[in-house]
Scaffold this motif. Sequence first.
Motif, PDB file in Angstrom:
ATOM      1  N   UNK A   1       0.831  -1.211   0.000  1.00 53.21           N
ATOM      2  CA  UNK A   1       0.000   0.000   0.000  1.00 53.21           C
ATOM      3  C   UNK A   1       0.865   1.260   0.000  1.00 53.21           C
ATOM      4  N   UNK A   2       1.942   1.251   0.801  1.00 47.33           N
ATOM      5  CA  UNK A   2       2.799   2.435   0.889  1.00 47.33           C
ATOM      6  C   UNK A   2       4.065   2.305   0.041  1.00 47.33           C
ATOM      7  N   UNK A   3       4.113   1.282  -0.822  1.00 41.45           N
ATOM      8  CA  UNK A   3       5.242   1.075  -1.740  1.00 41.45           C
ATOM      9  C   UNK A   3       6.584   1.155  -1.010  1.00 41.45           C
ATOM     10  N   UNK A   4       6.729   0.317   0.010  1.00 45.62           N
ATOM     11  CA  UNK A   4       7.940   0.344   0.824  1.00 45.62           C
ATOM     12  C   UNK A   4       8.465  -1.084   0.953  1.00 45.62           C
ATOM     13  N   UNK A   5       9.806  -1.283   0.870  1.00 41.21           N
ATOM     14  CA  UNK A   5      10.338  -2.656   0.937  1.00 41.21           C
ATOM     15  C   UNK A   5       9.900  -3.380   2.211  1.00 41.21           C
ATOM     16  N   UNK A   6       9.512  -4.629   2.069  1.00 40.59           N
ATOM     17  CA  UNK A   6       8.979  -5.405   3.194  1.00 40.59           C
ATOM     18  C   UNK A   6       9.974  -5.480   4.359  1.00 40.59           C
ATOM     19  N   UNK A   7      11.276  -5.586   4.044  1.00 38.03           N
ATOM     20  CA  UNK A   7      12.284  -5.669   5.103  1.00 38.03           C
ATOM     21  C   UNK A   7      12.283  -4.432   5.983  1.00 38.03           C
ATOM     22  N   UNK A   8      12.184  -3.269   5.324  1.00 36.40           N
ATOM     23  CA  UNK A   8      12.177  -2.025   6.098  1.00 36.40           C
ATOM     24  C   UNK A   8      10.871  -1.845   6.854  1.00 36.40           C
ATOM     25  N   UNK A   9       9.777  -2.341   6.264  1.00 38.42           N
ATOM     26  CA  UNK A   9       8.487  -2.270   6.957  1.00 38.42           C
ATOM     27  C   UNK A   9       8.572  -3.068   8.254  1.00 38.42           C
ATOM     28  N   UNK A  10       9.090  -4.297   8.146  1.00 38.33           N
ATOM     29  CA  UNK A  10       9.194  -5.158   9.332  1.00 38.33           C
ATOM     30  C   UNK A  10      10.098  -4.524  10.384  1.00 38.33           C
ATOM     31  N   UNK A  11      11.165  -3.868   9.914  1.00 30.95           N
ATOM     32  CA  UNK A  11      12.082  -3.204  10.837  1.00 30.95           C
ATOM     33  C   UNK A  11      11.382  -2.035  11.546  1.00 30.95           C
ATOM     34  N   UNK A  12      10.605  -1.264  10.775  1.00 32.23           N
ATOM     35  CA  UNK A  12       9.900  -0.115  11.374  1.00 32.23           C
ATOM     36  C   UNK A  12       8.874  -0.559  12.405  1.00 32.23           C
ATOM     37  N   UNK A  13       8.371  -1.781  12.246  1.00 35.74           N
ATOM     38  CA  UNK A  13       7.325  -2.246  13.153  1.00 35.74           C
ATOM     39  C   UNK A  13       7.882  -2.708  14.497  1.00 35.74           C
ATOM     40  N   UNK A  14       9.201  -2.905  14.555  1.00 38.39           N
ATOM     41  CA  UNK A  14       9.809  -3.337  15.816  1.00 38.39           C
ATOM     42  C   UNK A  14       9.974  -2.158  16.767  1.00 38.39           C
ATOM     43  N   UNK A  15       9.705  -2.375  18.061  1.00 35.94           N
ATOM     44  CA  UNK A  15       9.859  -1.255  19.003  1.00 35.94           C
ATOM     45  C   UNK A  15      11.285  -0.740  19.097  1.00 35.94           C
TER      46      UNK A  15
END
Length: 511
Positions: free
Chosen positions: A51-65
């Motif tokens: 949806x936000x056209x962002x690499x999945x690896x970075x998305x997962x990283x951003x989701x970590x506290x």
Amino acid sequence: AVVAVAVGVVVGSSPNAPQSKFELKGVVEILDTEPVYSSTLLALAKWLSSYYLHPIGEVLKSMLPVSLVKKQKTRYQLTDSGYAIWNDSEHSLQPLIRFLWTRKTPYSLATIKSKMAKWLELKGEKVSLKRLEKDGVIVKEAIDNTHGRDSLWSEKAVEHAESMAANKAPPLTPDQITVTETVISAGFDPLEGRKAYLLHGVTGAGKTEVYLRLISEALSLDPGNQIMVLVPEIALTPQMTRVFSARFPGQVAVVHSAMAPAERWQELQSVRQNQRQILIGPRSAVFAAFDQLCLLIVDEEHDSSYKQTTGLTYNGRDVAVMRAHLERRPIVLGSATPSMESYANASLGKYHLLELMERANRKPMPEIQFITGDVKKSFARKLSTGQRGLAVINLPIDDRILVALQQNLAEGKQAMVLVNRRGYAYYLFSLRDRKAVSCPNCSISLTVHEKSTILRCHYCDFQKSVEKMIPAESADAYVLVGYGSEQMEMFLKEGVPGARIHRVDSDSVQQ
Ligand SMILES: [Zn+2]
């Protein structure tokens, strides 16, 4: 060969190795005994990525506290000997120092770098910041992006909030009962195709009380049920969270930006292990792992602070709606002034609209009159007349506003006037070039200050006098466009004689 070990996240599996031009590597070790991301959070990550056209690896990283640790910005400031050089016209470094530090204020690394590039272009000299730092001319300082939040969450502030008496649930108004019953009767169980609720309640209608009742209901159905409450960063105060912790003692976890990473981790862990049932936090809390999430609440859903504007750019409100959809649980978006998109979704029937149009305390709403600017009064004025100090202050303000302020003063009352910009005028417009005079460093338009004598960049603090920037003979070719708080103050001094006016903006108030 160098063997690099990296941490990865397993997002799927297949019995056959995928066709790839990259060499596949073996798994050295499995780090976590339990998955860090639940299947819902993993699905949410995949949605965020597409949806936000962002690499999945970075998305997962951003989701970590852990990625929520405070980011620091670097600025460079002149030292005492740096100041001495700035003032010393004999010193060989003065031209460079004055070029880099137009004003004796700290500059960001980005600003300094762009000026260094200009210096190289002009003089053919490469500037070494390391050298200047080593010579004690400048000093690096790290500034906290969350500046000001710490004092809000000081021990004293928290203690004060905790001393507030526990509030008993007040009787609900008929409107509050209708709204609460609508949500409760639809239930909290996992349900496919659940609609989000948009709670549109006027200021003082008691939206918070509705949230508290819904939470209470969810917990009475199952004490293990958990609730996510998102609030705008600015509203996240000890006083605000106290309202929840007083009603649900020992059940509330809070995360906020002034928190140390370890403390934050502890709070999130208490939610993950269901020791706490309610999590209150800003937009990033939307990624928190829950044991048994059952209800989501987004207060002030229209607030712009739900938008993350760097890295993974997402809107926490929208992610919460998607998460509720994936969790198949109800979500309540509350606002006195719903966003256009949420209101449109409610009008189209995508959201269920709930309305609280009366104040809980039955006090009447303030009388509001909408008055547009007077188009007959010009928004732009010639610079030349302004410089001569003639009667140029004639803002496009409707006379009814002035009359109301004068009457108010005659009655001995006070008034508050809000202006959305600081400075004297928005910018200086060149009639010849057909464009605004802009900052040489940032190429954004310069704001006019000090009765139209100074031009200042609100981005990099570049500043120059209008006199130096524009030759007197061509002043006629420039117009001042718009007005800021400074000009409004002058306008009101003339328009409301006898009033004592105090201007509060970052130009007039010491930080
Ligand atoms: Zn600038």
